[in-house]
Structures are given as C-alpha cells and as structure tokens.
Design a protein around this motif. Structure first.
Motif, PDB file in Angstrom:
ATOM      1  N   GLY A  23     -12.495 -10.123  -6.956  1.00  0.00           N
ATOM      2  CA  GLY A  23     -13.077  -8.809  -7.208  1.00  0.00           C
ATOM      3  C   GLY A  23     -12.238  -7.994  -8.175  1.00  0.00           C
ATOM      4  N   LYS A  24     -12.183  -6.707  -7.942  1.00  0.00           N
ATOM      5  CA  LYS A  24     -11.516  -5.784  -8.871  1.00  0.00           C
ATOM      6  C   LYS A  24     -10.048  -5.531  -8.524  1.00  0.00           C
ATOM      7  CE  LYS A  24     -15.674  -3.428 -10.287  1.00  0.00           C
ATOM      8  NZ  LYS A  24     -16.334  -2.152 -10.502  1.00  0.00           N
ATOM      9  N   ILE A  25      -9.463  -6.407  -7.739  1.00  0.00           N
ATOM     10  CA  ILE A  25      -8.062  -6.224  -7.342  1.00  0.00           C
ATOM     11  C   ILE A  25      -7.128  -6.218  -8.553  1.00  0.00           C
ATOM     12  CG2 ILE A  25      -7.549  -8.672  -6.912  1.00  0.00           C
ATOM     13  CD1 ILE A  25      -6.418  -5.891  -4.620  1.00  0.00           C
ATOM     14  N   TRP A  26      -7.484  -6.958  -9.582  1.00  0.00           N
ATOM     15  CA  TRP A  26      -6.657  -7.009 -10.794  1.00  0.00           C
ATOM     16  C   TRP A  26      -6.569  -5.630 -11.442  1.00  0.00           C
ATOM     17  CZ3 TRP A  26      -3.428 -10.523 -12.611  1.00  0.00           C
ATOM     18  CH2 TRP A  26      -2.942 -10.341 -13.887  1.00  0.00           C
ATOM     19  N   ASP A  27      -7.695  -4.918 -11.467  1.00  0.00           N
ATOM     20  CA  ASP A  27      -7.714  -3.584 -12.065  1.00  0.00           C
ATOM     21  C   ASP A  27      -6.771  -2.635 -11.339  1.00  0.00           C
ATOM     22  OD1 ASP A  27      -9.656  -4.513 -13.825  1.00  0.00           O
ATOM     23  OD2 ASP A  27     -11.304  -3.841 -12.549  1.00  0.00           O
ATOM     24  N   LEU A  28      -6.688  -2.747 -10.024  1.00  0.00           N
ATOM     25  CA  LEU A  28      -5.779  -1.891  -9.262  1.00  0.00           C
ATOM     26  C   LEU A  28      -4.316  -2.160  -9.600  1.00  0.00           C
ATOM     27  CD1 LEU A  28      -7.451  -1.968  -5.742  1.00  0.00           C
ATOM     28  CD2 LEU A  28      -7.451  -0.103  -7.396  1.00  0.00           C
ATOM     29  N   GLY A  29      -3.996  -3.396  -9.891  1.00  0.00           N
ATOM     30  CA  GLY A  29      -2.626  -3.741 -10.246  1.00  0.00           C
ATOM     31  C   GLY A  29      -2.204  -3.232 -11.605  1.00  0.00           C
ATOM     32  N   MET A  30      -3.158  -2.895 -12.440  1.00  0.00           N
ATOM     33  CA  MET A  30      -2.857  -2.435 -13.794  1.00  0.00           C
ATOM     34  C   MET A  30      -2.762  -0.917 -13.898  1.00  0.00           C
ATOM     35  SD  MET A  30      -2.465  -5.227 -15.329  1.00  0.00           S
ATOM     36  CE  MET A  30      -2.036  -6.106 -13.837  1.00  0.00           C
ATOM     37  N   ILE A  31      -3.027  -0.199 -12.806  1.00  0.00           N
ATOM     38  CA  ILE A  31      -2.960   1.264 -12.814  1.00  0.00           C
ATOM     39  C   ILE A  31      -1.511   1.705 -12.666  1.00  0.00           C
ATOM     40  CG2 ILE A  31      -3.613   3.348 -11.557  1.00  0.00           C
ATOM     41  CD1 ILE A  31      -6.169   1.909 -10.754  1.00  0.00           C
ATOM     42  N   GLU A  32      -1.100   2.627 -13.518  1.00  0.00           N
ATOM     43  CA  GLU A  32       0.257   3.158 -13.436  1.00  0.00           C
ATOM     44  C   GLU A  32       0.321   4.168 -12.290  1.00  0.00           C
ATOM     45  OE1 GLU A  32       3.590   5.360 -16.250  1.00  0.00           O
ATOM     46  OE2 GLU A  32       1.628   4.869 -17.060  1.00  0.00           O
ATOM     47  N   VAL A  33       1.282   3.993 -11.401  1.00  0.00           N
ATOM     48  CA  VAL A  33       1.427   4.861 -10.234  1.00  0.00           C
ATOM     49  C   VAL A  33       2.725   5.646 -10.371  1.00  0.00           C
ATOM     50  CG1 VAL A  33       1.701   4.919  -7.719  1.00  0.00           C
ATOM     51  CG2 VAL A  33       0.185   3.241  -8.786  1.00  0.00           C
ATOM     52  N   PHE A  34       2.622   6.952 -10.165  1.00  0.00           N
ATOM     53  CA  PHE A  34       3.797   7.820 -10.188  1.00  0.00           C
ATOM     54  C   PHE A  34       4.237   8.045  -8.748  1.00  0.00           C
ATOM     55  CE2 PHE A  34       1.492   8.893 -14.071  1.00  0.00           C
ATOM     56  CZ  PHE A  34       2.484   8.650 -15.013  1.00  0.00           C
ATOM     57  N   VAL A  35       5.312   7.388  -8.356  1.00  0.00           N
ATOM     58  CA  VAL A  35       5.783   7.436  -6.964  1.00  0.00           C
ATOM     59  C   VAL A  35       6.103   8.872  -6.553  1.00  0.00           C
ATOM     60  CG1 VAL A  35       7.584   6.633  -5.384  1.00  0.00           C
ATOM     61  CG2 VAL A  35       6.642   5.092  -7.096  1.00  0.00           C
ATOM     62  N   GLU A  36       6.657   9.652  -7.460  1.00  0.00           N
ATOM     63  CA  GLU A  36       7.007  11.034  -7.142  1.00  0.00           C
ATOM     64  C   GLU A  36       5.758  11.841  -6.779  1.00  0.00           C
ATOM     65  OE1 GLU A  36       7.852   9.525 -10.035  1.00  0.00           O
ATOM     66  OE2 GLU A  36       9.980   9.175  -9.720  1.00  0.00           O
ATOM     67  N   ALA A  37       4.652  11.580  -7.476  1.00  0.00           N
ATOM     68  CA  ALA A  37       3.417  12.298  -7.186  1.00  0.00           C
ATOM     69  C   ALA A  37       2.886  11.924  -5.802  1.00  0.00           C
ATOM     70  CB  ALA A  37       2.371  11.999  -8.256  1.00  0.00           C
ATOM     71  N   ILE A  38       2.937  10.640  -5.464  1.00  0.00           N
ATOM     72  CA  ILE A  38       2.483  10.193  -4.149  1.00  0.00           C
ATOM     73  C   ILE A  38       3.349  10.812  -3.057  1.00  0.00           C
ATOM     74  CG2 ILE A  38       2.089   8.204  -2.657  1.00  0.00           C
ATOM     75  CD1 ILE A  38       0.155   8.395  -5.044  1.00  0.00           C
ATOM     76  N   ALA A  39       4.647  10.854  -3.274  1.00  0.00           N
ATOM     77  CA  ALA A  39       5.553  11.446  -2.301  1.00  0.00           C
ATOM     78  C   ALA A  39       5.274  12.933  -2.125  1.00  0.00           C
ATOM     79  CB  ALA A  39       7.004  11.224  -2.723  1.00  0.00           C
ATOM     80  N   SER A  40       4.976  13.624  -3.202  1.00  0.00           N
ATOM     81  CA  SER A  40       4.671  15.054  -3.120  1.00  0.00           C
ATOM     82  C   SER A  40       3.379  15.301  -2.361  1.00  0.00           C
ATOM     83  CB  SER A  40       4.539  15.663  -4.520  1.00  0.00           C
ATOM     84  OG  SER A  40       5.759  15.601  -5.195  1.00  0.00           O
ATOM     85  N   LEU A  41       2.391  14.450  -2.559  1.00  0.00           N
ATOM     86  CA  LEU A  41       1.115  14.611  -1.866  1.00  0.00           C
ATOM     87  C   LEU A  41       1.241  14.400  -0.364  1.00  0.00           C
ATOM     88  CD1 LEU A  41      -1.324  12.861  -4.344  1.00  0.00           C
ATOM     89  CD2 LEU A  41      -1.177  15.287  -3.828  1.00  0.00           C
ATOM     90  N   THR A  42       2.161  13.529   0.037  1.00  0.00           N
ATOM     91  CA  THR A  42       2.309  13.287   1.462  1.00  0.00           C
ATOM     92  C   THR A  42       3.072  14.410   2.103  1.00  0.00           C
ATOM     93  OG1 THR A  42       4.290  11.969   1.092  1.00  0.00           O
ATOM     94  CG2 THR A  42       2.221  10.785   1.276  1.00  0.00           C
TER      95      THR A  42
END
Length: 65
Positions: free
Chosen positions: A46-65
């Motif tokens: 499926g589209k799992i490959w597309d998810l692996g190509m997304i750039e993730v900003f760890v600091e943003a995820i930490a701030s949201l939590t």
C-alpha cells in the motif's frame, strides 16, 4: 476577609519519549527501484512507502504532545 479565588492546582507533567527512525537508506533503496518494482511494492504494502518519505520534525511532535 476571605478570598474568593480557588486554590491553585498543581501542574502535572509527563515525560514523552519520541523515537526517530533513520530512513536515508530506505530513500536510497527507493531511488534504485524501477517503476515496475515500485508498483509491485505498492500493490503488496500500500502507501506505506509514502509515509516513510515524509520529513518529520521531532521538535514539533514533542511540542504538540
């Protein structure tokens, strides 16, 4: 004279651990695949490959939590 203010509540903190995966080698692998191989991968996973190509900003995820 008494105060009408409610007592201050204690702030609660919780520790959040975020793991970041190294996907550079997967991106290189994707560049080596031809169109037919990509289609076969997409059909199987499926589209799992597309998810692996997304750039993730760890600091943003930490701030949201």
């Amino acid at each position: 004279m008494g105060s009408n203010q409610a007592p201050l509540s204690k702030k609660r903190f919780c520790q959040v651990k975020i793991k970041s995966l190294e996907v550079a080698s997967l991106q290189e692998l994707g560049q080596l695949m031809d169109q037919l191989q990509r289609q076969a991968f997409h059909k199987t996973y499926g589209k799992i490959w597309d998810l692996g190509m997304i750039e993730v900003f760890v600091e943003a995820i930490a701030s949201l939590t």
